[in-house]
Design an enzyme around this catalytic site. Sequence first.
Site, PDB file in Angstrom:
ATOM      1  N   ASN A   9     -14.820-102.017  31.071  1.00  0.00           N
ATOM      2  CA  ASN A   9     -14.937-101.351  32.370  1.00  0.00           C
ATOM      3  C   ASN A   9     -16.110-100.380  32.264  1.00  0.00           C
ATOM      4  OD1 ASN A   9     -14.649 -99.825  34.672  1.00  0.00           O
ATOM      5  ND2 ASN A   9     -12.703 -98.876  34.066  1.00  0.00           N
ATOM      6  N   TRP A  10     -17.234-100.758  32.874  1.00  0.00           N
ATOM      7  CA  TRP A  10     -18.456 -99.935  32.723  1.00  0.00           C
ATOM      8  C   TRP A  10     -18.432 -98.699  33.624  1.00  0.00           C
ATOM      9  CZ3 TRP A  10     -23.098-103.941  32.449  1.00  0.00           C
ATOM     10  CH2 TRP A  10     -22.941-104.732  31.291  1.00  0.00           C
ATOM     11  N   LYS A  11     -17.496 -98.638  34.542  1.00  0.00           N
ATOM     12  CA  LYS A  11     -17.394 -97.493  35.467  1.00  0.00           C
ATOM     13  C   LYS A  11     -18.743 -97.252  36.158  1.00  0.00           C
ATOM     14  CE  LYS A  11     -13.657 -95.755  32.640  1.00  0.00           C
ATOM     15  NZ  LYS A  11     -12.851 -94.640  32.184  1.00  0.00           N
ATOM     16  N   HIS A  95      -7.171 -98.413  39.114  1.00  0.00           N
ATOM     17  CA  HIS A  95      -7.515 -97.595  37.941  1.00  0.00           C
ATOM     18  C   HIS A  95      -7.165 -96.135  38.232  1.00  0.00           C
ATOM     19  CE1 HIS A  95      -9.891 -95.504  34.954  1.00  0.00           C
ATOM     20  NE2 HIS A  95      -9.898 -96.626  34.263  1.00  0.00           N
ATOM     21  N   GLU A  97      -8.681 -93.490  37.774  1.00  0.00           N
ATOM     22  CA  GLU A  97      -9.763 -92.707  38.397  1.00  0.00           C
ATOM     23  C   GLU A  97      -9.813 -92.970  39.897  1.00  0.00           C
ATOM     24  OE1 GLU A  97     -12.815 -94.015  35.680  1.00  0.00           O
ATOM     25  OE2 GLU A  97     -11.824 -92.850  34.105  1.00  0.00           O
ATOM     26  N   GLU A 167      -2.604 -97.989  31.052  1.00  0.00           N
ATOM     27  CA  GLU A 167      -3.603 -97.000  30.669  1.00  0.00           C
ATOM     28  C   GLU A 167      -3.017 -95.599  30.857  1.00  0.00           C
ATOM     29  OE1 GLU A 167      -7.815 -98.732  30.828  1.00  0.00           O
ATOM     30  OE2 GLU A 167      -7.376 -97.881  32.788  1.00  0.00           O
ATOM     31  N   GLY A 173     -10.790 -91.729  28.160  1.00  0.00           N
ATOM     32  CA  GLY A 173     -12.001 -90.941  27.964  1.00  0.00           C
ATOM     33  C   GLY A 173     -11.791 -89.671  27.167  1.00  0.00           C
ATOM     34  N   SER A 213      -9.217 -94.926  25.358  1.00  0.00           N
ATOM     35  CA  SER A 213      -9.869 -94.606  24.082  1.00  0.00           C
ATOM     36  C   SER A 213      -9.713 -95.708  23.034  1.00  0.00           C
ATOM     37  CB  SER A 213      -9.386 -93.253  23.554  1.00  0.00           C
ATOM     38  OG  SER A 213      -9.724 -92.223  24.476  1.00  0.00           O
ATOM     39  N   GLY A 234     -13.284 -98.600  28.202  1.00  0.00           N
ATOM     40  CA  GLY A 234     -14.257 -97.862  28.994  1.00  0.00           C
ATOM     41  C   GLY A 234     -15.468 -97.503  28.148  1.00  0.00           C
ATOM     42  N   GLY A 235     -15.475 -96.264  27.630  1.00  0.00           N
ATOM     43  CA  GLY A 235     -16.628 -95.731  26.895  1.00  0.00           C
ATOM     44  C   GLY A 235     -17.206 -96.683  25.853  1.00  0.00           C
TER      45      GLY A 235
HETATM   46  P1  PGA Z   1     -11.913 -95.227  27.863  1.00  0.00           P
HETATM   47  O1  PGA Z   1     -11.588 -95.773  29.334  1.00  0.00           O
HETATM   48  O2  PGA Z   1     -11.922 -96.434  26.950  1.00  0.00           O
HETATM   49  O3  PGA Z   1     -13.268 -94.584  27.972  1.00  0.00           O
HETATM   50  O4  PGA Z   1     -10.844 -94.270  27.489  1.00  0.00           O
HETATM   51  C1  PGA Z   1     -10.649 -96.782  29.556  1.00  0.00           C
HETATM   52  C2  PGA Z   1     -10.555 -97.075  31.032  1.00  0.00           C
HETATM   53  O5  PGA Z   1     -10.651 -96.134  31.827  1.00  0.00           O
HETATM   54  O6  PGA Z   1     -10.392 -98.244  31.450  1.00  0.00           O
END
Ligand code: PGA
Length: 252
Positions: A9-11, A95, A97, A167, A173, A213, A234-235
């Site tokens: 997930n590149w956000k 998600h 966010e 999640e 993050g 994470s 994500g990251g």
């Molecule tokens: P993260 O994000 O790996 O940076 O914790 C995961 C996500 O939000 O899908």
Amino acid sequence: MPTPLLAGNWKLNGARNEARALAEAVAKGCEDVDDREVMIAPTFTALCAVARVLDGTKVKLGGQNLYWEDSGAFTGEVSGPMLAETGCSYVIIGHSERRQFFGDTDYSVAKKVGAAHKAGLAPVLCVGETLEQRENGATLGIVETQLRHGLVNLPQQGYGALVVAYEPVWAIGTGETATPEQAEEVHSAIRGILESILDGEKAAGVRILYGGSVKPSNIDELMACPNINGALVGGASLDAEDFLSIVHYQES
Ligand code: PGA
């Protein structure tokens, strides 16, 4: 056992040239992958460029969100058929966010899941508790509510493509990952809920991803859990080397 899915997930990252270069590196590093599936979800504006890079490779494309109407006066939105014609086969929905910053609710998430199915996209339905909810012992209740509400518009024939992503919000993050025991407890509860909706064999085939994470250093122990069928990253998905080490996790 379902085919594991490792999803990036590149956000809100990766302008078009960066996205293209990252997708090229991921596709190249996945040439040898055949017992697992890989998906990346860039920003909307990079989808076309990344779709061209991924064409003919083993890596699938996903959107990060969608709107439930196909077209109309809905400024700023993108629909399921638009994602599908761009080359997406997956779409991330609900998600944390989106729930936290953009007003997604269990109601809108359910409409989006139904719309994804209608457009032929596999929904990646995200669920997870906040730290406060975990500390109050509310984790399983919150996850069950999000899951059951999120699925109300998905017809039985849509469950074959469904992906659920657990999640925990406190792990996203933050560098703090759920322990394999914490994750497996929730994953097995999710499996149980799916078994109450579907027959056992079909419920066993739904992929339940862990997200929060995920790193090259913790993927192996997470993937060793019986009900963890992949990861939403994500990251670490923004670094080709890290993401490819996650994709190439070692089976125990
Ligand atoms: P993260 O994000 O790996 O940076 O914790 C995961 C996500 O939000 O899908």
